[in-house]
Structures are given as structure tokens and as C-alpha cells.
Write a protein that holds these residues in place. Structure first.
Motif: not given
Length: 307
Positions: A210-229
Motif C-alpha cells: 500500500f505504501v508503495q502504491k501511495v508513493k506512485e499515486l502521490q509522487p510529490n507528497a511526503k509520506i509519513y508512516v506512523e507506528n501503532i501507539f
């Protein structure tokens, strides 16, 4: 002598007559009472019904339970050690044996009394938050009111591709479809609480896809992956799956995946845990989700620790 006997009989008959009449009246009255009771009972208990059955105009127990929405006090699920809540996590594609999610649905909310200042609004004006009911809490509590939210109860790393949870132009579409229609500067992703029953490698593989797909669809966005609190100590101690030891194991894998995909890893666990690695009980109404003021703390932490 015969006249005397005849006179006695007539006198006896005259004495019996009122008794007979009175008895007849009593019997007729009793009959009418019984008849009235019978008709009254038939009105409320039509013939042909069993004690457990309902008339043709009534619903059976199963019909009532299926037509009446369940009240997700979710917090009935939280208080039991392994209860399954109404928020159902998806089973990973390659692990049919994985248990369903125990994550409760998001508690009812109201807007926070503060915190929606101009700096927060500006910072998140073109940000998108993606996640399950924990992220949904941010949307409901208004902690980042100018941000876009692609979040829903029970959303998981595999159902983001297919589950219609985002409304665009009056139509429900999946998160992946919605990401093709808008462009963002920052995208914050958090999954995992629903998937704690999955094999961790299967979860991370689906998450990475999914993260890879987001990067492909939003190439100009900074992607933040939040861990599980974390969850509270009480919640953690009640479950073999939904506990902080398991959460830390998943977070190690999430961190490695984020680094591999070139995403920015956000350590919410450290931000929202006490000295023992638990979510402080005052932070949460149910042991899993955040109270309003701590949703605001979550948002401000992202802002203060961002770029």
C-alpha cells in the motif's frame, strides 16, 4: 292426610324456587365472566400461538435483532479480554486463520474546545490522513480540521484497495481510487491495531504494497508512516493478541518497511506511552482510542516533529 301432604310439597317447592333462581343467576354470571376472560385473552394471545411465538404482526427475536442497530458501546468489547467488536478487521489474503480485529469502533465525539489555531490549520491544509478508527478519531474530534481524511472503522492495509469508504462527488470509492483524484503535500498513514492477529510478515508485506502504491499515486507528497501507539496496561494485560508486547513487535517491522520504501517513520508509540510503555489510562476512554485532548496532542506532535 293427602291434603296436608300436598300442601307441604307446595310449600317446599315455593321455598326451593328462589334457591334455584339464585343458583341459575350465579351460573350464568360465572359463564359470562369466563367467556369475557376468554375473549380478552384471545385479543392479546391469538389462538395457534405458542408461548415463544409471535403473531403475524409481531417480529421474532431474530428479526428484531437483525433490524435493530447494535449500540456500539464499544467499550463492552474493550472490557472483555478477547471480545470481538463490531469493528471488523480484515483477514489477510494469505492467512485465513488470522483472527478478526478486536479494535472497538470510534467513541462518540465532539469538537475540541481549543487547539484549532491558525498554525495547525495552515500546516495541515493540504495533508491527508489515512487509517482506521484511531485516525477517524482525529477527524471526528476536529484536531486537524483543514486536513483531508481517508479513514474508517475497520479499514485495514488490504481493504484500502477495495473498500468504499471515501465519498467523492456523492459516490463511495476506495482510498486508492480517492488518491487518484487529489494531490497532497503530506500523507500520514497508520494501520496495525486491526491486524495484530495477522502473521506479522503478512501484515508488513500488505502494508508495504500500500505504501508503495501511495508513493506512485502521490509522487510529490511526503509520506509519513506512523507506528501503532500503545493500548492501556489494563487492555494489554487482558489479551494475548492486542497487547503492547505484540504492538512493539509489529512496530519494529513497520519501521523497517518504512525505511525500505523511503517513507518517514513516525514513532507515535514513544510520544503517547508512559514510563512502562503503556498508554496512560487517562488518555483513553476505552483503552484503545484517544480522548479529545490527546488527539490534539497527537496532531501537535506531528507538527512539531515534522519538517
Amino acid at each position: 292426610m293427602a291434603k296436608k301432604v300436598l300442601h307441604t310439597r307446595k310449600k317446599y317447592r315455593r321455598r326451593r324456587r328462589p334457591v334455584i333462581i339464585l343458583t341459575s343467576i350465579v351460573l350464568v354470571a360465572a359463564f359470562l365472566i369466563v367467556l369475557g376472560i376468554s375473549l380478552l385473552l384471545r385479543q392479546f394471545w391469538p389462538s395457534g400461538e405458542s408461548a415463544g411465538g409471535g403473531s403475524e404482526n409481531s417480529q421474532t427475536v431474530s428479526e428484531i435483532s437483525s433490524s435493530t442497530p447494535s449500540s456500539k458501546t464499544e467499550d463492552s468489547a474493550v472490557n472483555s479480554s478477547e471480545a470481538v467488536s463490531s469493528e471488523e478487521g480484515s483477514v489477510p489474503p494469505d492467512s485465513s486463520a488470522a483472527p478478526s480485529s478486536e479494535e472497538p469502533s470510534t467513541p462518540a465525539s465532539s469538537s475540541p474546545e481549543g487547539g484549532n489555531d491558525n498554525a495547525v490549520n495552515e500546516y495541515f491544509s493540504n495533508a491527508c490522513f489515512i487509517g482506521d478508527s484511531r485516525t477517524e478519531g482525529l477527524r471526528l474530534y476536529g484536531s486537524a480540521p483543514t486536513a483531508t481524511f481517508y479513514s474508517a472503522e475497520g479499514l485495514a492495509v488490504n481493504t484500502v484497495f477495495t473498500q468504499p469508504v471515501v465519498t467523492v462527488d456523492g459516490k463511495k470509492i476506495s482510498v486508492v481510487e480517492a488518491l487518484q483524484k487529489n494531490s497532497f503535500d503530506r500523507i500520514y498513514i497508520m494501520f496495525g491495531i486491526n491486524e495484530l492477529g495477522w502473521p506479522v510478515d503478512s501484515f508488513v508485506r500488505s502494508y508495504g504494497n500500500f505504501v508503495q502504491k501511495v508513493k506512485e499515486l502521490q509522487p510529490n507528497a511526503k509520506i509519513y508512516v506512523e507506528n501503532i501507539f500503545p493500548v492501556t496496561a489494563n487492555k494489554s494485560n487482558q489479551s494475548d493478541i492486542y497487547n503492547n508486547t505484540n504492538i512493539r513487535t509489529f512496530n519494529e517491522k513497520i519501521k523497517a518497511m518504512a525505511q525500505e520504501k523511503g517513507a518517514i517513520y513516525v514513532d507515535l508509540y514513544s510520544m503517547l506511552s508512559d514510563e512502562n510503555g503503556n498508554l496512560p489510562k487517562e488518555y483513553s476512554p476505552d483503552g484503545v482510542h484517544l480522548e479529545r485532548e490527546y488527539c490534539d496532542k497527537w496532531v501537535r506532535s506531528l507538527m512539531e516533529n515534522g519538517d
